[in-house]
Design a protein around this motif. Structure first.
Motif, mmCIF file in Angstrom:
data_model
loop_
_atom_site.group_PDB
_atom_site.id
_atom_site.type_symbol
_atom_site.label_atom_id
_atom_site.label_comp_id
_atom_site.label_asym_id
_atom_site.label_seq_id
_atom_site.Cartn_x
_atom_site.Cartn_y
_atom_site.Cartn_z
ATOM 1 N N ASP A 64 -5.850 -1.408 -8.797
ATOM 2 C CA ASP A 64 -6.006 -0.617 -7.552
ATOM 3 C C ASP A 64 -7.481 -0.373 -7.108
ATOM 4 O O ASP A 64 -8.327 0.283 -7.856
ATOM 5 C CB ASP A 64 -5.425 0.794 -7.782
ATOM 6 C CG ASP A 64 -5.542 1.425 -6.298
ATOM 7 O OD1 ASP A 64 -5.407 0.604 -5.363
ATOM 8 O OD2 ASP A 64 -5.607 2.737 -6.367
ATOM 9 N N THR A 65 -8.012 -1.384 -6.162
ATOM 10 C CA THR A 65 -9.184 -1.215 -5.827
ATOM 11 C C THR A 65 -9.544 -1.719 -4.243
ATOM 12 O O THR A 65 -8.550 -1.888 -3.578
ATOM 13 C CB THR A 65 -10.206 -2.315 -6.443
ATOM 14 O OG1 THR A 65 -11.416 -2.285 -6.303
ATOM 15 C CG2 THR A 65 -9.668 -3.766 -6.178
ATOM 16 N N THR A 66 -10.824 -1.200 -3.621
ATOM 17 C CA THR A 66 -11.010 -1.534 -2.154
ATOM 18 C C THR A 66 -11.117 -3.003 -2.155
ATOM 19 O O THR A 66 -11.825 -3.518 -2.983
ATOM 20 C CB THR A 66 -12.306 -0.669 -1.750
ATOM 21 O OG1 THR A 66 -12.056 0.729 -2.232
ATOM 22 C CG2 THR A 66 -12.510 -1.111 -0.241
ATOM 23 N N HIS A 84 -6.927 1.028 -0.837
ATOM 24 C CA HIS A 84 -6.251 1.380 -2.187
ATOM 25 C C HIS A 84 -5.295 0.063 -2.121
ATOM 26 O O HIS A 84 -4.079 0.215 -1.758
ATOM 27 C CB HIS A 84 -5.710 2.336 -2.375
ATOM 28 C CG HIS A 84 -6.644 3.585 -2.696
ATOM 29 N ND1 HIS A 84 -7.277 3.715 -3.654
ATOM 30 C CD2 HIS A 84 -7.002 4.548 -1.909
ATOM 31 C CE1 HIS A 84 -7.877 4.850 -3.632
ATOM 32 N NE2 HIS A 84 -7.846 5.325 -2.200
ATOM 33 N N HIS A 115 -1.778 -0.255 -3.875
ATOM 34 C CA HIS A 115 -0.855 0.891 -3.233
ATOM 35 C C HIS A 115 0.168 0.297 -2.230
ATOM 36 O O HIS A 115 -0.457 -0.032 -1.329
ATOM 37 C CB HIS A 115 -1.442 1.910 -3.098
ATOM 38 C CG HIS A 115 -1.757 2.719 -4.312
ATOM 39 N ND1 HIS A 115 -2.396 4.107 -4.143
ATOM 40 C CD2 HIS A 115 -1.634 2.554 -5.639
ATOM 41 C CE1 HIS A 115 -2.654 4.289 -5.548
ATOM 42 N NE2 HIS A 115 -2.284 3.602 -6.406
ATOM 43 N N GLN A 148 -0.716 2.512 1.779
ATOM 44 C CA GLN A 148 -2.084 2.737 2.165
ATOM 45 C C GLN A 148 -2.132 1.822 3.648
ATOM 46 O O GLN A 148 -1.605 1.145 3.884
ATOM 47 C CB GLN A 148 -2.944 2.276 1.253
ATOM 48 C CG GLN A 148 -3.048 3.057 -0.049
ATOM 49 C CD GLN A 148 -3.258 4.511 -0.039
ATOM 50 O OE1 GLN A 148 -4.342 4.827 0.640
ATOM 51 N NE2 GLN A 148 -2.611 5.485 -0.910
#
Length: 269
Positions: A118-120, A132, A135, A138
């Motif tokens: 889970d990262t930008t 995110h 997810h 988002q």
């Protein structure tokens, strides 16, 4: 003592090179699926820009994505050397470890801090696609910074074109209403409807036609073959939109990101 040995053996197996490699390979697949999805977003923003978008910048981003795709995602296998020594033709770094470390575009802009987590996610122009990514609930943004949807991979959610017009109020719903990004051609209030039952076989949709003089007129056609979508297909709103633009022979490069996939739709993982 017997249980202690079993525990030690299970821990050893959990950190075996084979398992670690499989996890890393899955991370690369996830990153490449993300890259494919980003290519859809950039291609659509270039074709359907908002008033002040820089289309030239969008087209450059398509080329940047294509280069990363070719070097990191198209090889049949990633050798140990290639995995840890990935560079562009200009010498800039792709990643120190494609399995577990950050990926970069050829201009030095960060793509993601680590694949499979889970990262930008960033576009090549530095704007954020998602804060995110792993997810499903988002917000998602176009390359021009405009919001695409408040809830990605969520059913019955509204999606917007790069210029703010509505795409649909019912993502992930076969039989929902989808719109073109312009006002009704009959002068009525609201946007021109693509279909009020989009994705359902033999239902009608509005097809745009042009005379030799360039005048626009519409015809009613039937939804058949590649225009039939189920609910899961319709979660991938950019993929479905690309199929619509291809009805009008609009060129895009998104297909090259999934050479073995006959269908452009498919939300990433």
């Amino acid at each position: 003592m017997r249980y202690a040995r079993l525990l030690a053996l299970s821990l050893l197996l959990s950190f075996s090179p084979a398992l670690f490699a499989r996890e890393g390979s899955a991370n690369v697949s996830s990153a490449c699926a993300t890259l494919e999805f980003m290519a859809k977003m950039v291609s659509l923003n270039a074709m359907l820009p908002a008033d002040f978008d820089d289309v030239g910048e969008m087209n450059i981003m398509v080329d940047v994505l294509a280069e990363l795709n070719q070097l990191a995602c198209q090889p049949v296998i990633l050798t140990g050397y290639r995995r840890g020594n990935s560079f562009y033709g200009n010498g800039s770094l792709i990643s120190n470890d494609l399995y577990h470390k950050a990926w970069y575009f050829q201009n030095g802009q960060l793509f993601m801090a680590e694949p499979g987590v889970d990262t930008t996610i960033y576009y090549p122009n530095g704007r954020i696609m998602a804060y995110h990514w792993m997810h499903g609930d988002q917000a998602l943004f176009w390359p021009n910074g405009a919001m695409a949807t408040n809830y990605f991979r969520a059913f019955d959610e509204t999606w917007y074109y790069p210029d703010g017009n509505i795409i649909t109020y019912e993502a992930g719903y076969a039989g929902g209403r989808w719109f073109y990004p312009f006002q009704r051609l009959d002068g009525g209030v609201g946007q021109e409807v693509i279909s009020s039952n989009w994705g359902i076989e033999d239902e009608g949709f509005t097809f745009l036609n042009f005379t030799n003089q360039g005048q626009l007129f519409t015809a009613r056609e039937r939804i058949r073959r590649k225009l039939i979508f189920d609910d899961i297909d319709l979660l991938d709103v950019p993929g479905v939109l690309l199929i619509i633009t291809r009805l009008y022979q609009a060129a895009d490069m998104a297909k090259q990101f999934a050479p073995a996939d006959v269908n452009i739709t498919g939300a990433p993982f």
